[in-house]
Design a protein around this motif. Structure first.
Motif: not given
Length: 539
Positions: A57-59, A81-82, A101-106, A134-136
C-alpha cells in the motif's frame, strides 16, 4: 485512546499498518492497527503528524488534532493499477483528463471499441523523477461521496497530467494502461458528437455503471446509506446487506442516502487486453456494464448502422437533442434514470414521434437525483403498498414519476429472475418477423455469450406487462423461463404522434445479438424500419 480505523480503497479493515505519531518534529509514539483496523495509542491531546505505512500500500502523512470528535477514518490505496477518464463522458473536441494510479512507470493508449478494438492514439509513457511518482493518494473519510481526487496531490507539473480532446468520431473508447510491473488495466470513456451526425442515438447507462461501482466501500447495494463507523472485516458478518437482507436496508426515506460520486475508478467495466467482442462475457457485472454496451455497438457496426453515443447525463442536461434522431437505443441494463431524462424520452416518443428501442431489462426502475456534475443521489426506497399514493407502483421508479410500463410497456418482476431461456414466437405475422423464417411457436435466442446467467436471450432480470401497460402494446414473443418468468417482447405504435416503442425486457438479449441469428434478424428488421432504411413489410 482510540485514534481511528484504517482501511483500504474498498473500506476493508487493514491489520498491521504501522502508525507513527510526531509532534514538534519528534516521534512521540508508535502503534500498529489491530485486526479490525483500529489504531490505539496513549497520547496527550494536541496536534500530531501521522505517518502510515504497510507493504503493498502507499504510505502517507496527515495532520490531525487528537482526540478527534469521532474516530478518524484513514484510507490507504493498494498498489494495484487502476484509473479512469475525467469527465467520463465528453463531446467531440471537449477535453478530459487521464487519472491513473500506478506505482511503476506506465504506458497509455486509447482505443475505440466497436466491431473491433481500433487503436486511436498512443499517449506515451508516464513517470517522474521520484520513486512511485505516479502513485495516487486517497482522501480519508468517505470518498465515495466526494470522489477520489486523483491528480490533486503533488501533480502540479503539466508533465504529470495528460488531457486529451474527445475524438471526432462518437463512440465507446477505452484507455489501455500497462506498467513495468506487468499489470494491465482498461477503462471506458463515452464520446458523444459535437453535433448530431447519425440517425441513431445509443444511450450508455452511465448512471447504472456508477450504481454498481463499489470503489470506496459504497455502491447502491452495499453501505448505501453511508459508510458504517468501522470498516469491514468479513462482509457476510458485517454488511447490512447480508445480515438483514438488502430489501431491509433500502427502506429509509430517499433523502437520507448520501450521493455517489462518478469520480472513481470502475473496476467492473474492465475489459482484458486479449478479449474480443465475440468472446464469452465473463464475470458477475461486466455483462451489464460497459463491456455489455460494447457488444451492442459491435452488432450495430457489423450490420452497417451508424450511431452517436451519449451518456445519461447528456440526456439530462440537453446535450442529446432527441429531435435530431429517428431512433434511441438503450443498452443491457438501463436501470437508473434521471427524472429529466425519463421525461425527455417519454415526451419525445409520445408527443414528437420518437422511436425507442429498449433492448435491456429492469430499465428505468429507479430514479437518480442530480446533485452536481460529479455526483448523483440514488432514490431507491421501495414503494409502500399500504400508502394509497404508492400502491399502484410496480417498481421503485417513483416519487414524481409514473410507472415505467407506461413508456416501455413492460416492467421488471422477480418471476424468472436469475434464469435464462430462449424466446418463443407468438405473433409471427407481425411485420417485425418478416423474412426471419420464424413461425409461431418457434424458439429463438438459444445462443448467448452471457456467462453469469447462461441459457438464452430472455434472462437474468426480465420485464413483463403490468396493469400500467397502456393499450396498444402487442406481444411479439415471450421468454420460456420457468414460473412464467419469461421476458415479453412488445411493440406499440402511437397513432397520435407516430412514435413507436420496441421493448425486449431482458438483460441477456444483447448478449445474443452477435451469436444468434433469430435475435439479430428481428432486431435488424425493427431498426431498419425505425431508422427509415427499409420499407415496412405488410402485416
Amino acid at each position: 485512546m482510540l485514534i481511528g480505523y484504517v482501511s483500504d480503497e474498498n473500506y476493508l479493515a487493514l491489520a498491521g499498518v504501522s502508525v507513527e505519531f510526531a509532534r514538534d518534529g519528534d516521534i512521540v509514539a508508535q502503534a500498529a492497527s489491530t485486526a479490525s483496523g483500529a489504531i490505539v495509542a496513549d497520547l496527550q491531546p494536541g496536534e500530531y503528524r501521522l505517518t502510515l505505512a504497510m507493504p503493498g500500500f502507499g504510505a502517507k502523512h496527515l495532520t490531525a488534532t487528537l482526540p478527534a470528535e469521532q474516530p478518524l477514518q484513514l484510507r490507504l490505496l493498494s498498489d494495484t493499477l487502476t484509473g479512469f477518464m475525467w469527465p467520463k463522458w465528453v463531446r467531440s473536441g471537449e477535453a478530459a483528463e487521464l487519472r491513473v494510479h500506478s506505482v511503476a512507470p506506465y504506458r497509455a493508449e486509447l482505443f475505440r471499441y466497436g466491431q473491433r478494438k481500433e487503436p486511436v492514439e498512443l499517449l506515451g509513457w508516464f513517470d517522474e523523477h521520484g520513486p512511485r511518482a505516479m502513485a495516487q493518494i486517497l482522501p480519508d473519510e468517505d470518498f465515495s461521496q466526494t470522489g477520489v481526487q486523483f491528480n490533486t496531490v503533488g501533480f502540479t507539473s503539466p508533465g504529470h497530467v495528460r488531457r486529451l480532446a474527445g475524438p471526432q468520431r462518437s463512440g465507446l473508447y477505452y484507455m489501455h494502461v500497462h506498467n513495468e510491473r506487468g499489470e494491465f488495466f482498461s477503462f471506458p470513456w463515452v464520446v458523444a458528437p459535437a453535433a448530431p451526425r447519425e440517425p441513431i442515438a445509443v444511450l450508455a447507462a452511465t448512471n447504472n455503471w456508477n450504481a454498481y461501482n463499489r470503489f470506496g466501500g459504497r455502491s447502491n447495494y452495499i453501505n448505501e446509506a453511508g459508510l458504517p463507523p468501522t470498516p469491514t472485516v468479513n462482509a457476510r458478518q458485517d454488511l447490512a446487506r447480508y445480515r438483514i437482507g438488502n430489501s431491509a436496508t433500502q427502506t429509509a426515506d430517499n433523502d437520507v442516502y448520501p450521493p455517489l460520486s462518478f469520480e472513481r475508478p470502475e473496476p467492473d467495466c474492465f475489459v482484458d487486453r486479449d478479449v474480443e467482442v465475440t468472446d464469452p462475457m465473463t464475470g458477475r457485472l461486466a455483462s451489464s456494464l460497459a463491456p455489455g454496451l460494447w457488444r451492442l455497438l459491435a452488432w450495430l457496426e457489423r450490420e452497417g448502422f451508424e450511431y452517436d453515443l451519449y451518456s445519461d447525463a447528456q440526456v439530462r442536461n440537453g446535450e442529446l437533442d432527441l429531435d435530431a434522431y429517428r431512433v434511441l437505443l438503450t443498452e443491457m441494463h438501463p436501470e437508473y434514470w434521471y427524472a429529466e431524462e425519463y421525461d425527455a424520452v417519454r415526451d419525445w416518443v409520445e408527443r414528437r414521434g420518437g422511436r425507442l428501442m429498449y433492448l435491456g431489462g429492469n430499465g428505468a426502475d429507479c430514479q437518480v437525483e442530480h446533485v452536481d456534475a460529479s455526483r448523483g443521489r440514488y432514490l431507491t426506497r421501495q414503494p409502500d403498498r399500504d400508502r394509497p399514493e404508492e400502491a399502484h407502483l410496480e417498481s421503485r421508479f417513483h416519487r414524481t414519476h409514473e410507472p415505467q410500463a407506461r413508456l416501455l410497456g413492460v416492467a421488471f418482476t422477480h418471476a424468472g429472475e436469475g434464469t435464462a431461456a430462449p424466446y418463443r414466437v407468438l405473433d409471427a405475422d407481425h411485420w417485425a418477423f418478416a423474412g426471419t423464417g420464424l413461425r409461431n411457436g418457434d424458439l429463438f435466442g438459444t445462443h448467448s455469450m452471457h456467462e453469469r446467467v447462461p441459457g438464452g436471450a430472455s434472462g437474468h432480470e426480465t420485464d413483463k406487462r403490468t396493469p400500467n401497460t397502456p393499450p396498444g402494446f402487442v406481444v411479439l414473443a415471450q421468454g420460456t423461463n420457468p414460473d412464467n418468468g419469461g421476458a415479453e417482447v412488445v411493440y406499440r405504435n402511437l397513432p397520435g404522434s407516430g412514435g413507436e416503442v420496441y421493448s425486449v425486457g431482458s438483460m441477456t438479449y444483447i448478449a445474443s445479438l452477435l451469436v444468434d441469428e433469430g435475435v439479430s434478424a428481428l432486431t435488424r428488421n425493427v431498426l431498419n424500419d425505425f431508422a427509415g432504411r427499409a420499407p415496412r413489410a405488410a402485416d
